[in-house]
Design an enzyme around this catalytic site. Structure first.
Site, PDB file in Angstrom:
ATOM      1  N   HIS A  96       0.855  -1.198   0.000  1.00  0.00           N
ATOM      2  CA  HIS A  96       0.000   0.000   0.000  1.00  0.00           C
ATOM      3  C   HIS A  96       0.894   1.254   0.000  1.00  0.00           C
ATOM      4  O   HIS A  96       1.945   1.267   0.630  1.00  0.00           O
ATOM      5  CB  HIS A  96      -0.914  -0.006   1.230  1.00  0.00           C
ATOM      6  N   GLU A  98       0.708   3.940   1.543  1.00  0.00           N
ATOM      7  CA  GLU A  98       1.031   4.485   2.869  1.00  0.00           C
ATOM      8  C   GLU A  98       2.202   3.719   3.487  1.00  0.00           C
ATOM      9  O   GLU A  98       3.015   4.281   4.221  1.00  0.00           O
ATOM     10  CB  GLU A  98      -0.221   4.458   3.766  1.00  0.00           C
ATOM     11  N   GLU A 168      -3.767   2.112  -7.299  1.00  0.00           N
ATOM     12  CA  GLU A 168      -4.215   3.218  -6.462  1.00  0.00           C
ATOM     13  C   GLU A 168      -3.312   4.427  -6.686  1.00  0.00           C
ATOM     14  O   GLU A 168      -2.246   4.529  -6.071  1.00  0.00           O
ATOM     15  CB  GLU A 168      -4.144   2.822  -4.984  1.00  0.00           C
ATOM     16  N   GLY A 174      -7.825   9.200  -0.375  1.00  0.00           N
ATOM     17  CA  GLY A 174      -8.288  10.021   0.743  1.00  0.00           C
ATOM     18  C   GLY A 174      -8.416  11.498   0.400  1.00  0.00           C
ATOM     19  O   GLY A 174      -8.585  12.336   1.281  1.00  0.00           O
ATOM     20  N   SER A 214     -10.446   7.145  -3.356  1.00  0.00           N
ATOM     21  CA  SER A 214     -11.713   7.886  -3.259  1.00  0.00           C
ATOM     22  C   SER A 214     -12.873   7.224  -3.994  1.00  0.00           C
ATOM     23  O   SER A 214     -13.704   7.907  -4.591  1.00  0.00           O
ATOM     24  CB  SER A 214     -11.531   9.345  -3.714  1.00  0.00           C
TER      25      SER A 214
HETATM   26  P1  PGA Z   1      -9.651   5.983   0.015  1.00  0.00           P
HETATM   27  O1  PGA Z   1      -8.440   4.941   0.266  1.00  0.00           O
HETATM   28  O2  PGA Z   1     -10.799   5.186  -0.543  1.00  0.00           O
HETATM   29  O3  PGA Z   1      -9.949   6.563   1.374  1.00  0.00           O
HETATM   30  O4  PGA Z   1      -9.151   7.007  -0.944  1.00  0.00           O
HETATM   31  C1  PGA Z   1      -8.165   3.918  -0.635  1.00  0.00           C
HETATM   32  C2  PGA Z   1      -6.977   3.112  -0.158  1.00  0.00           C
HETATM   33  O5  PGA Z   1      -6.000   3.700   0.311  1.00  0.00           O
HETATM   34  O6  PGA Z   1      -6.980   1.866  -0.223  1.00  0.00           O
END
Ligand code: PGA
Length: 252
Positions: A96, A98, A168, A174, A214
């Site tokens: 991911h 993050e 993504e 987000g 999102s």
């Molecule tokens: P989000 O996150 O739907 O809040 O944009 C998606 C993700 O990080 O998997």
């Protein structure tokens, strides 16, 4: 008709205490009984045990958001694959953005986790995606295909059935900004071409590729109608049963 079954996954990230997680999971299980797609929820580690009891024997798969690249031993603070299996986890989200950006996980490190998961027959949701800077520099396609190539290094073709790829774009996570249906589909097509180059046309055709960033009830149907978009990895909107179920129900 696509040969690929649609797959909707909820990534709860660092949200929900165990009681909240249990009630959210129970609502999702109830509402997803007649789902036309594959469904997964990935609560935080601390709620896995409780949520596991709720999803057991249902069509909702229990996911984890990360795992160690080592089997066991002196790795303070880490969670092993056996610990996840012990709790009934059927799939793990790896790579991911993050984890890549905030915690410095490299392609090589992610590749070692993917190989461990596959060796242990654990399903993987493997995330890739470019940053805004990379997109604006016209490098999205290159960045994403490189992440796919490096992440799947030495992964045998026979193991691909355990992998789902999640595209993504980092700038859409987000932020409320979603890639347009067309932009997302273009990158999904690039991922498929990359898989064709590394493996075969057949494997590229079979790979389930989710879009994430999102995704909400009101944009899900459009995204999911695209040729190469086979599902969604949902963050924010997976924290409310009603919203997550609306996304699941947009799969007809
Ligand atoms: P989000 O996150 O739907 O809040 O944009 C998606 C993700 O990080 O998997």
């Amino acid at each position: 008709m696509s040969i690929r079954k649609k797959y909707i996954a909820g990534n709860w990230k660092m949200n929900k205490l165990s009681a909240e997680a249990s009630s959210l999971a129970a609502e999702i299980v109830k509402g997803a009984k007649a789902a036309k797609c594959k469904v997964l929820i990935a609560p935080p580690f601390t709620a896995l045990s409780e949520v596991s009891k709720i999803v057991k024997g249902t069509n909702v798969i229990l996911g984890a958001q990360n795992m160690s690249n080592e089997k066991s031993g002196a790795h303070t603070g880490e969670i092993s694959i056996d610990m996840l299996k012990d709790l009934g986890v059927g799939a793990v989200i790896l790579g991911h953005s993050e984890r890549r950006i905030i915690y410095g996980e490299t392609d090589k490190f992610i590749n070692s986790k993917i190989k461990l998961a596959l060796a242990e027959k654990m399903e993987v949701i493997f995330c890739v995606g470019e940053t805004l800077e990379e997109r604006e520099a016209g490098k999205a396609a290159d960045v994403v295909s490189k992440q796919v190539i490096n992440g799947l290094k030495d992964v045998p073709e026979a193991d691909l059935s355990l992998i789902t790829i999640a595209y993504e774009p980092v700038w859409a996570i987000g932020t409320g900004k979603t890639a347009t249906d067309r932009d997302a589909d273009d990158v999904h097509a690039i991922i498929r071409q990359t898989l064709k180059k590394i493996y075969s046309a057949g494997s590229a055709e079979k790979m389930v590729i989710q879009y994430g960033g999102s995704v909400k009830a009101d944009n899900a149907a459009g995204l999911l109608s695209m040729e190469n978009i086979d599902g969604a990895l949902v963050g924010g909107a997976s924290l409310k049963a009603e919203q997550f179920l609306a996304i699941i129900n947009s799969v007809k």
